[in-house]
Design an enzyme around this catalytic site. Structure first.
Site, PDB file in Angstrom:
ATOM      1  N   GLU A 117       0.826  -1.200   0.000  1.00  0.00           N
ATOM      2  CA  GLU A 117       0.000   0.000   0.000  1.00  0.00           C
ATOM      3  C   GLU A 117       0.862   1.252   0.000  1.00  0.00           C
ATOM      4  O   GLU A 117       1.998   1.244   0.459  1.00  0.00           O
ATOM      5  CB  GLU A 117      -0.895   0.003   1.237  1.00  0.00           C
ATOM      6  N   CYS A 130       3.471   8.593   1.146  1.00  0.00           N
ATOM      7  CA  CYS A 130       4.018   7.641   2.106  1.00  0.00           C
ATOM      8  C   CYS A 130       4.116   6.310   1.377  1.00  0.00           C
ATOM      9  O   CYS A 130       3.106   5.769   0.931  1.00  0.00           O
ATOM     10  CB  CYS A 130       3.079   7.547   3.309  1.00  0.00           C
ATOM     11  N   CYS A 137       6.750  -6.903   6.631  1.00  0.00           N
ATOM     12  CA  CYS A 137       7.879  -6.387   7.398  1.00  0.00           C
ATOM     13  C   CYS A 137       8.365  -7.476   8.332  1.00  0.00           C
ATOM     14  O   CYS A 137       7.565  -8.229   8.888  1.00  0.00           O
ATOM     15  CB  CYS A 137       7.451  -5.155   8.212  1.00  0.00           C
ATOM     16  N   CYS A 141       7.268  -5.585  15.316  1.00  0.00           N
ATOM     17  CA  CYS A 141       6.836  -4.722  16.422  1.00  0.00           C
ATOM     18  C   CYS A 141       5.380  -5.085  16.746  1.00  0.00           C
ATOM     19  O   CYS A 141       4.528  -5.085  15.857  1.00  0.00           O
ATOM     20  CB  CYS A 141       6.966  -3.251  16.034  1.00  0.00           C
ATOM     21  N   CYS A 144       2.171  -2.958  15.631  1.00  0.00           N
ATOM     22  CA  CYS A 144       2.066  -2.537  14.232  1.00  0.00           C
ATOM     23  C   CYS A 144       1.449  -3.655  13.397  1.00  0.00           C
ATOM     24  O   CYS A 144       1.902  -4.806  13.452  1.00  0.00           O
ATOM     25  CB  CYS A 144       3.460  -2.203  13.710  1.00  0.00           C
ATOM     26  N   CYS A 368      -0.432   5.237  10.524  1.00  0.00           N
ATOM     27  CA  CYS A 368       0.790   4.555  10.935  1.00  0.00           C
ATOM     28  C   CYS A 368       0.495   3.221  11.568  1.00  0.00           C
ATOM     29  O   CYS A 368      -0.296   3.119  12.503  1.00  0.00           O
ATOM     30  CB  CYS A 368       1.517   5.382  11.990  1.00  0.00           C
TER      31      CYS A 368
HETATM   32  N1  SAH Z   1       9.857   0.199   9.770  1.00  0.00           N
HETATM   33  C1  SAH Z   1      10.052   1.624   9.764  1.00  0.00           C
HETATM   34  C2  SAH Z   1       9.118   2.316   8.809  1.00  0.00           C
HETATM   35  C3  SAH Z   1       7.653   2.263   9.209  1.00  0.00           C
HETATM   36  S1  SAH Z   1       7.198   3.855   9.699  1.00  0.00           S
HETATM   37  C4  SAH Z   1       9.922   2.161  11.172  1.00  0.00           C
HETATM   38  O1  SAH Z   1       9.443   1.437  12.024  1.00  0.00           O
HETATM   39  O2  SAH Z   1      10.335   3.287  11.420  1.00  0.00           O
HETATM   40  C5  SAH Z   1       5.754   3.606  10.531  1.00  0.00           C
HETATM   41  C6  SAH Z   1       5.754   4.325  11.861  1.00  0.00           C
HETATM   42  O3  SAH Z   1       4.509   4.082  12.501  1.00  0.00           O
HETATM   43  C7  SAH Z   1       6.823   3.784  12.781  1.00  0.00           C
HETATM   44  O4  SAH Z   1       7.295   4.809  13.612  1.00  0.00           O
HETATM   45  C8  SAH Z   1       6.029   2.784  13.576  1.00  0.00           C
HETATM   46  O5  SAH Z   1       6.644   2.439  14.767  1.00  0.00           O
HETATM   47  C9  SAH Z   1       4.735   3.538  13.769  1.00  0.00           C
HETATM   48  N2  SAH Z   1       3.604   2.674  14.111  1.00  0.00           N
HETATM   49  C10 SAH Z   1       3.480   1.364  13.883  1.00  0.00           C
HETATM   50  N3  SAH Z   1       2.310   0.909  14.354  1.00  0.00           N
HETATM   51  C11 SAH Z   1       1.674   1.957  14.897  1.00  0.00           C
HETATM   52  C12 SAH Z   1       0.424   2.125  15.513  1.00  0.00           C
HETATM   53  N4  SAH Z   1      -0.413   1.109  15.685  1.00  0.00           N
HETATM   54  N5  SAH Z   1       0.092   3.365  15.935  1.00  0.00           N
HETATM   55  C13 SAH Z   1       0.933   4.401  15.753  1.00  0.00           C
HETATM   56  N6  SAH Z   1       2.120   4.303  15.153  1.00  0.00           N
HETATM   57  C14 SAH Z   1       2.503   3.098  14.740  1.00  0.00           C
END
Ligand code: SAH
Length: 392
Positions: A117, A130, A137, A141, A144, A368
């Site tokens: 996406e 974006c 991935c 985490c 996420c 995010c």
């Molecule tokens: N893998 C990279 C790029 C993804 S950026 C990274 O982690 O930086 C996506 C951003 O959204 C990251 O900062 C991630 O930690 C954050 N994110 C992931 N899940 C989220 C959620 N449920 N709510 C808010 N932010 C989230």
């Protein structure tokens, strides 16, 4: 990093679920090559070298991805060149919009069935894309949605660039009401860990920032690469001498909690990852963005705000707090507003510049951490990150 045997689900191929297809890299595309390599490819096809520039002008200069619109090329030439240099990399499956059309999410099927996406976000003064750097991935985490899928595969340079060129075309068509027609920013905050697909992401950055017709001509400073904190790759990035913005997904100031929230922390600890981020800032003169998703009763305690404040005091860093976006099956939710305000207050009191991110695209699961394109079977499920911008 684990590579899981993910089985992509294609809506138009219902039996794909039971067909174990191995992810594979896509065919070569113009955007994989620099201009000299494009000229060599065109010549190898028996065409004059200037055709490379012509094709490039269509693609990067005019954002034309459809060969039929390249009417200045003789049709036989057009067919040959497009078959060889402009294969379809992204097949649109679904587009969704919210925020009165200012946020749009596109879901793509790649040539091997993998799904990714991208999100377009319009603001009064700018339009931001974006983009995804991987299908799925591998960073796992737990908060996420993309992290829950596992990694399918890396995207190619052209699969990354083509997302941007497509979204730049959407913006140029005037579809993002209330925003300028020119896409000016790109954030690598979609699906995937950009620094785990390092060489392709760097080459995509170069393609996006080289002037047309070789590239898209965006400013390096308007590109943000976000990472969980892969320290050796961060150090490599310092050596590239690029001036892209680095975002570090920190989410906790202490190793105990970060080990859980960002599992790669078990390998590279908070102190080490922050050191690399500060070195990046020192090298580029650009403030690093510290991303911190506020999770109720998990990482939002006043003492953690104070600890983060001490770690960042006097550094070239900015904290970007993200109210946690809901993801399917997650036990966590966002911190209450008063807790968030207190967290901000403490950081600012420590002299650390802090903003709370303007969450975009939640209704379309485009915020995010909500990008999980593999979840097409679940009604309404989506899969990337639209709220990748800072509320000033
Ligand atoms: N893998 C990279 C790029 C993804 S950026 C990274 O982690 O930086 C996506 C951003 O959204 C990251 O900062 C991630 O930690 C954050 N994110 C992931 N899940 C989220 C959620 N449920 N709510 C808010 N932010 C989230």
């Amino acid at each position: 990093m684990t590579i899981l045997p993910v089985i992509p689900i294609s809506p138009d191929q219902p039996d794909a679920v039971s067909t174990r297809r191995r992810p594979s890299m896509p065919p070569r595309h113009l955007a994989d090559l620099d201009l000299a390599a494009r000229q060599a490819a065109v010549t190898a096809l028996g065409e004059p070298a200037f055709r490379a520039k012509q094709l490039s002008t269509h693609y990067f200069g005019r954002l034309v991805r459809d060969a039929a619109a390249m009417t200045d090329l003789p049709s036989a030439t057009r067919d040959k060149l497009t078959a060889e240099l402009l294969p379809t990399l992204l097949t649109p499956i679904r587009e969704q919009a919210c925020d009165d059309g200012a946020t749009r999410k596109a879901l793509w099927r790649l040539h091997d069935g993998a799904l990714v996406e991208s999100v377009l976000m319009g603001y009064p003064d700018r339009v931001t894309a974006c983009v995804s750097s991987q299908a799925g991935c591998g960073m796992a985490c737990p908060f996420c949605a993309t992290g829950q899928q596992g990694l399918t595969r890396n995207l190619s340079v052209a699969e990354i660039v083509d997302q941007v060129v497509y979204l730049a075309g959407v913006a140029a068509s005037g579809a993002v009401t209330g925003s300028p027609p020119r896409l000016s920013r790109v954030v690598f905050m979609g699906m995937g860990e950009p620094l785990a697909n390092y060489p392709r992401v760097i080459e995509a950055v170069r393609r996006l920032t080289t002037p047309a017709p070789e590239g898209l001509g965006l400013s390096q400073r308007h590109i943000t690469v976000s990472t969980v904190g892969l320290v050796p790759a961060m150090r490599r990035l310092i050596a590239e001498q690029l001036s892209v913005t680095l975002a570090l997904s920190l989410h906790a100031p202490d190793d105990d909690l970060r080990d859980e929230l960002v599992p790669v922390n078990q390998r590279w600890k908070v102190a080490e990852v922050l050191d690399a981020a500060f070195d990046y800032a020192a090298q580029t003169g650009r403030r690093v963005s510290i991303e911190y998703a506020l999770i109720r009763d998990v990482n939002d305690q006043p003492w953690r705000a104070d600890l983060l404040g001490r770690l960042l005091h006097g550094k070239l860093a900015h904290v970007n707090l993200i109210p946690l976006n809901p993801t399917p099956g997650s036990k966590w939710d966002a911190s209450p507003k008063p807790v968030e305000r207190e967290f901000v207050r403490r950081l600012r009191e420590a002299g650390v510049s802090t903003t709370v991110r303007d969450t975009r695209g939640r209704e379309i699961d485009g915020a995010c951490g909500q990008l999980a394109a593999g979840e097409l079977t679940r009604a309404g499920a989506g899969g990337v990150a639209a709220d990748a911008e800072v509320a000033q």
